[in-house]
Scaffold this motif. Structure first.
Motif, PDB file in Angstrom:
ATOM      1  N   GLU A 103      -2.679  -1.856 -10.253  1.00  0.00           N
ATOM      2  CA  GLU A 103      -2.238  -3.082  -9.579  1.00  0.00           C
ATOM      3  C   GLU A 103      -0.932  -2.859  -8.822  1.00  0.00           C
ATOM      4  N   ALA A 104      -0.032  -2.068  -9.387  1.00  0.00           N
ATOM      5  CA  ALA A 104       1.220  -1.757  -8.678  1.00  0.00           C
ATOM      6  C   ALA A 104       0.909  -1.020  -7.380  1.00  0.00           C
ATOM      7  N   ILE A 105      -0.059  -0.132  -7.432  1.00  0.00           N
ATOM      8  CA  ILE A 105      -0.465   0.593  -6.219  1.00  0.00           C
ATOM      9  C   ILE A 105      -1.133  -0.356  -5.236  1.00  0.00           C
ATOM     10  N   LEU A 106      -2.011  -1.209  -5.715  1.00  0.00           N
ATOM     11  CA  LEU A 106      -2.707  -2.141  -4.829  1.00  0.00           C
ATOM     12  C   LEU A 106      -1.746  -3.106  -4.150  1.00  0.00           C
ATOM     13  N   LEU A 107      -0.724  -3.546  -4.871  1.00  0.00           N
ATOM     14  CA  LEU A 107       0.268  -4.433  -4.262  1.00  0.00           C
ATOM     15  C   LEU A 107       0.979  -3.768  -3.091  1.00  0.00           C
ATOM     16  N   SER A 108       1.083  -2.455  -3.125  1.00  0.00           N
ATOM     17  CA  SER A 108       1.770  -1.752  -2.043  1.00  0.00           C
ATOM     18  C   SER A 108       0.996  -1.814  -0.736  1.00  0.00           C
ATOM     19  N   ALA A 109      -0.270  -2.194  -0.788  1.00  0.00           N
ATOM     20  CA  ALA A 109      -1.063  -2.309   0.441  1.00  0.00           C
ATOM     21  C   ALA A 109      -0.516  -3.396   1.350  1.00  0.00           C
ATOM     22  N   LEU A 110       0.125  -4.398   0.765  1.00  0.00           N
ATOM     23  CA  LEU A 110       0.646  -5.490   1.591  1.00  0.00           C
ATOM     24  C   LEU A 110       1.725  -4.978   2.547  1.00  0.00           C
ATOM     25  N   PRO A 111       2.772  -4.285   2.076  1.00  0.00           N
ATOM     26  CA  PRO A 111       3.755  -3.771   3.025  1.00  0.00           C
ATOM     27  C   PRO A 111       3.380  -2.419   3.618  1.00  0.00           C
ATOM     28  N   GLY A 112       2.602  -1.616   2.890  1.00  0.00           N
ATOM     29  CA  GLY A 112       2.363  -0.229   3.309  1.00  0.00           C
ATOM     30  C   GLY A 112       1.044   0.026   3.999  1.00  0.00           C
ATOM     31  N   GLY A 113       0.085  -0.879   3.849  1.00  0.00           N
ATOM     32  CA  GLY A 113      -1.220  -0.688   4.445  1.00  0.00           C
ATOM     33  C   GLY A 113      -2.191  -0.006   3.502  1.00  0.00           C
ATOM     34  N   VAL A 114      -3.471  -0.187   3.787  1.00  0.00           N
ATOM     35  CA  VAL A 114      -4.528   0.354   2.942  1.00  0.00           C
ATOM     36  C   VAL A 114      -4.510   1.881   2.872  1.00  0.00           C
ATOM     37  N   PRO A 115      -4.190   2.605   3.947  1.00  0.00           N
ATOM     38  CA  PRO A 115      -4.159   4.069   3.810  1.00  0.00           C
ATOM     39  C   PRO A 115      -3.191   4.567   2.733  1.00  0.00           C
ATOM     40  N   THR A 116      -2.110   3.838   2.512  1.00  0.00           N
ATOM     41  CA  THR A 116      -1.182   4.256   1.451  1.00  0.00           C
ATOM     42  C   THR A 116      -1.840   4.131   0.085  1.00  0.00           C
ATOM     43  N   VAL A 117      -2.647   3.099  -0.089  1.00  0.00           N
ATOM     44  CA  VAL A 117      -3.352   2.902  -1.355  1.00  0.00           C
ATOM     45  C   VAL A 117      -4.395   3.992  -1.550  1.00  0.00           C
ATOM     46  N   GLU A 118      -5.112   4.319  -0.486  1.00  0.00           N
ATOM     47  CA  GLU A 118      -6.125   5.372  -0.585  1.00  0.00           C
ATOM     48  C   GLU A 118      -5.496   6.695  -0.999  1.00  0.00           C
ATOM     49  N   GLU A 119      -4.379   7.043  -0.396  1.00  0.00           N
ATOM     50  CA  GLU A 119      -3.689   8.281  -0.747  1.00  0.00           C
ATOM     51  C   GLU A 119      -3.192   8.235  -2.187  1.00  0.00           C
ATOM     52  N   ALA A 120      -2.639   7.109  -2.580  1.00  0.00           N
ATOM     53  CA  ALA A 120      -2.083   6.981  -3.924  1.00  0.00           C
ATOM     54  C   ALA A 120      -3.163   7.046  -4.993  1.00  0.00           C
ATOM     55  N   THR A 121      -4.364   6.544  -4.708  1.00  0.00           N
ATOM     56  CA  THR A 121      -5.414   6.593  -5.717  1.00  0.00           C
ATOM     57  C   THR A 121      -5.851   8.029  -5.991  1.00  0.00           C
ATOM     58  N   HIS A 122      -5.771   8.888  -4.998  1.00  0.00           N
ATOM     59  CA  HIS A 122      -6.047  10.316  -5.233  1.00  0.00           C
ATOM     60  C   HIS A 122      -4.989  10.907  -6.166  1.00  0.00           C
ATOM     61  N   VAL A 123      -3.754  10.541  -5.943  1.00  0.00           N
ATOM     62  CA  VAL A 123      -2.657  11.008  -6.796  1.00  0.00           C
ATOM     63  C   VAL A 123      -2.816  10.415  -8.195  1.00  0.00           C
ATOM     64  N   LEU A 124      -3.144   9.148  -8.273  1.00  0.00           N
ATOM     65  CA  LEU A 124      -3.290   8.465  -9.551  1.00  0.00           C
ATOM     66  C   LEU A 124      -4.375   9.109 -10.411  1.00  0.00           C
ATOM     67  N   ALA A 125      -5.442   9.553  -9.795  1.00  0.00           N
ATOM     68  CA  ALA A 125      -6.512  10.220 -10.542  1.00  0.00           C
ATOM     69  C   ALA A 125      -5.966  11.437 -11.288  1.00  0.00           C
ATOM     70  N   LYS A 126      -5.067  12.178 -10.654  1.00  0.00           N
ATOM     71  CA  LYS A 126      -4.451  13.340 -11.303  1.00  0.00           C
ATOM     72  C   LYS A 126      -3.604  12.914 -12.499  1.00  0.00           C
ATOM     73  N   VAL A 127      -2.872  11.817 -12.347  1.00  0.00           N
ATOM     74  CA  VAL A 127      -2.025  11.325 -13.438  1.00  0.00           C
ATOM     75  C   VAL A 127      -2.891  10.954 -14.628  1.00  0.00           C
ATOM     76  N   PHE A 128      -3.966  10.226 -14.383  1.00  0.00           N
ATOM     77  CA  PHE A 128      -4.824   9.772 -15.474  1.00  0.00           C
ATOM     78  C   PHE A 128      -5.604  10.923 -16.095  1.00  0.00           C
ATOM     79  N   ASP A 129      -5.943  11.933 -15.305  1.00  0.00           N
ATOM     80  CA  ASP A 129      -6.618  13.116 -15.849  1.00  0.00           C
ATOM     81  C   ASP A 129      -5.723  13.868 -16.818  1.00  0.00           C
ATOM     82  N   GLU A 130      -4.414  13.841 -16.561  1.00  0.00           N
ATOM     83  CA  GLU A 130      -3.447  14.555 -17.421  1.00  0.00           C
ATOM     84  C   GLU A 130      -3.125  13.781 -18.683  1.00  0.00           C
ATOM     85  N   SER A 131      -3.311  12.454 -18.672  1.00  0.00           N
ATOM     86  CA  SER A 131      -2.894  11.660 -19.835  1.00  0.00           C
ATOM     87  C   SER A 131      -4.036  11.326 -20.749  1.00  0.00           C
TER      88      SER A 131
END
Length: 131
Positions: A103-131
């Motif tokens: 949700e914190a990432i999705l909220l960033s779409a408002l000021p940053g745009g959807v491409p920022t969310v798409e990029e961040a979800t790729h990064v987020l997958a790595k975080v969740f894979d490690e935890s």
């Protein structure tokens, strides 16, 4: 005119970097650059960041929420995948759920745009894979 800078204890770049590393457990390239250019600026920057992020002092926002805010900001400002990873891991360590981080990432779409969310979800997958 009196020079007030003499009241601040001067530190070397090595001392400034050692202090940052001891407090955080890591160094970023920006820390090294600040230490090289002006160790006093690094000291002040680290004091502010440490007071806001690493302090156990009571704040209006708890640590989990502060790190979730950083997840959104590092997503919105684009080009900071290391910041997304760092802040997401810290948020999870402080009790944030995957949904809260997303949700914190999705909220960033408002000021940053959807491409920022798409990029961040790729990064987020790595975080969740490690935890």
């Amino acid at each position: 005119m009196t020079d007030n800078t003499a009241t601040t204890t001067e530190i070397t770049d090595e001392e400034a970097l050692a202090r940052v590393k001891a407090r955080r457990g890591y160094l970023l390239p920006v820390h090294e650059l600040m230490a090289e250019v002006d160790p006093q600026i690094l000291r002040k920057y680290d004091d502010l960041a440490s007071d806001l992020l690493f302090s156990d002092q009571p704040r209006a926002l708890d640590l989990k929420t502060r790190y979730l805010v950083l997840v959104g900001i590092t997503t919105a400002v684009k080009g900071d995948p290391d910041g997304i990873v760092w802040s997401a891991k810290r948020a999870v360590r402080e009790g944030a759920t995957r949904r809260e981080v997303l949700e914190a990432i999705l909220l960033s779409a408002l000021p940053g745009g959807v491409p920022t969310v798409e990029e961040a979800t790729h990064v987020l997958a790595k975080v969740f894979d490690e935890s």
